[in-house]
Design an enzyme around this catalytic site. Sequence first.
Site, mmCIF file in Angstrom:
data_model
loop_
_atom_site.group_PDB
_atom_site.id
_atom_site.type_symbol
_atom_site.label_atom_id
_atom_site.label_comp_id
_atom_site.label_asym_id
_atom_site.label_seq_id
_atom_site.Cartn_x
_atom_site.Cartn_y
_atom_site.Cartn_z
ATOM 1 N N SER A 173 -9.626 1.407 2.991
ATOM 2 C CA SER A 173 -8.837 2.193 2.066
ATOM 3 C C SER A 173 -7.743 1.396 1.343
ATOM 4 O O SER A 173 -7.128 1.926 0.425
ATOM 5 C CB SER A 173 -8.179 3.354 2.821
ATOM 6 O OG SER A 173 -7.296 2.867 3.815
ATOM 7 N N LYS A 180 0.846 -1.202 0.000
ATOM 8 C CA LYS A 180 0.000 0.000 0.000
ATOM 9 C C LYS A 180 0.880 1.251 0.000
ATOM 10 O O LYS A 180 1.911 1.277 0.694
ATOM 11 C CB LYS A 180 -0.904 -0.054 1.239
ATOM 12 C CG LYS A 180 -1.994 1.010 1.299
ATOM 13 C CD LYS A 180 -2.876 0.782 2.533
ATOM 14 C CE LYS A 180 -3.984 1.795 2.677
ATOM 15 N NZ LYS A 180 -4.831 1.545 3.861
ATOM 16 N N SER A 216 -9.721 -0.821 7.120
ATOM 17 C CA SER A 216 -9.185 -0.695 5.761
ATOM 18 C C SER A 216 -8.502 -1.924 5.181
ATOM 19 O O SER A 216 -8.192 -1.939 3.995
ATOM 20 C CB SER A 216 -8.229 0.488 5.688
ATOM 21 O OG SER A 216 -8.969 1.676 5.633
HETATM 22 N N1 GLN Z 1 -13.041 3.925 6.555
HETATM 23 C C1 GLN Z 1 -12.356 4.283 7.739
HETATM 24 C C2 GLN Z 1 -11.904 5.728 7.659
HETATM 25 O O1 GLN Z 1 -12.201 6.333 6.689
HETATM 26 C C3 GLN Z 1 -11.195 3.380 7.976
HETATM 27 C C4 GLN Z 1 -10.008 3.731 7.182
HETATM 28 C C5 GLN Z 1 -8.801 2.921 7.500
HETATM 29 O O2 GLN Z 1 -8.889 1.890 8.160
HETATM 30 N N2 GLN Z 1 -7.648 3.438 7.109
HETATM 31 O O3 GLN Z 1 -11.287 6.256 8.521
#
Ligand code: GLN
Length: 432
Positions: A113, A38, A137
């Site tokens: 994400s 990532k 994410s």
């Molecule tokens: N969807 C969650 C957020 O927007 C989790 C994102 C993540 O785990 N990086 O914060």
Amino acid sequence: MAGTIVFEPDDRYNAFLSTATAGPQGSGTLSGVMVAVKDNISTRGIETTCASKILKGYVPPYDAHVVGLLKAAGATIAGKTNLDEFGMGTTTENSAFGPTLNPRDTSRVPGGSSGGSAAAVAAGMVKVALGTDTGGSIRCPAAFCGIVGLKPSYGRVSRYGLIAYSNSLEQIGPLGRTVSDVSTLMGVIAGYDRHDSTSQNKPYNHTPKADIKGLKIGIPAEYFGKGVDPDVAAVVKKAIGRLEELGATTVPCSIPSMEYALAAYYVTCTSEASSNLARFDGVRYGPAPDWKKSWHDAFQDVRGSAFGAEVRRRIMLGTFALSSGYYGKYYAKAQVARRNVREDFNRIFRDVDVIAGPTMPTIAFKLKEKSDPLSMYLADILTVPANLAGIPSISVPCGTSQGMPVGLQIMGRMFEDERVVDVAYAYEQAVN
Ligand code: GLN
């Protein structure tokens, strides 16, 4: 040093932001294995953007601890994958490079994400990938793309070299097509690192076992209630039935603090983000400030134009939550709610070994379906509790709804990552 491998993925899904050409540097557990990383994890010599214009041109002079471990295990870094800018999102649409598409249905999002990592694995471009999970994410895109994803216990994997979004919540973790692959990658990346003050000396040396006879599984009512698609709930219930056939018993339970979990999560992560992202100013990379203007105007221009809308929203929300006069009303309250979530889990884990439910309340959304931020935030309700508590949680594919994959989520006690892996493995072996 083996020969140079040039990785040229057939990237119809916009999963990769950059690809690497370095050959494997050692031999070991991951000898010859292509791993996607990532793009919020630092890679020496490869641009690391967090899918943000503000980091354009940033080439880290060092590897994240986990990337060093991958290389030492003989892996080849295939390239860097797309994400929601700085990890802020649930769909991988909040990227300066455009959205990643779900390989199972390109009219849908891959989840986020870590959507690029999940899509790269689901499309067969790589065997395994690294993601990060602050509030879901890793597990969300694993569920939406029909693969396996593990959020390790907080502290088990070093965050050194991860460009921070919300330090107290996030962990780096593995995604793969099978539980075994995920477990193997976890074995490579887990363990103590003196560069991360939250790192724990808990290496992971585990081969998944499929025996779950006598296991007690807690089934929280909140994971099958309001907001959860009934069809998704039915698929997950059937999967839990399968675990019972394998010798596990289920116990109904309740997590009353879930009522406040999502709010606690969003206050905490935006507060930490507002402080983490204060360092980006365009001086060394990103768009250059116009020095003819006053420094205030110059930095306002840079930060106002190079951060995407969602990142700007969160910086403002977090700054507000931390400001004097509101701190006690928001940030301090969120920490109380967070403690309640942890205490609820502790109480439940006195009676059960793991907790099971759906990973996501629905199947993958259509592209652009979640246009208002609040409806997007609500999709995280089933994943954020594990981050607030720091406990391990895995998502394993457990069937389909409307032809799209559904994920079964297994959460465990702190540092019992091995156990959640075993339960996922038992399920996977039974259905395959
Ligand atoms: N969807 C969650 C957020 O927007 C989790 C994102 C993540 O785990 N990086 O914060």
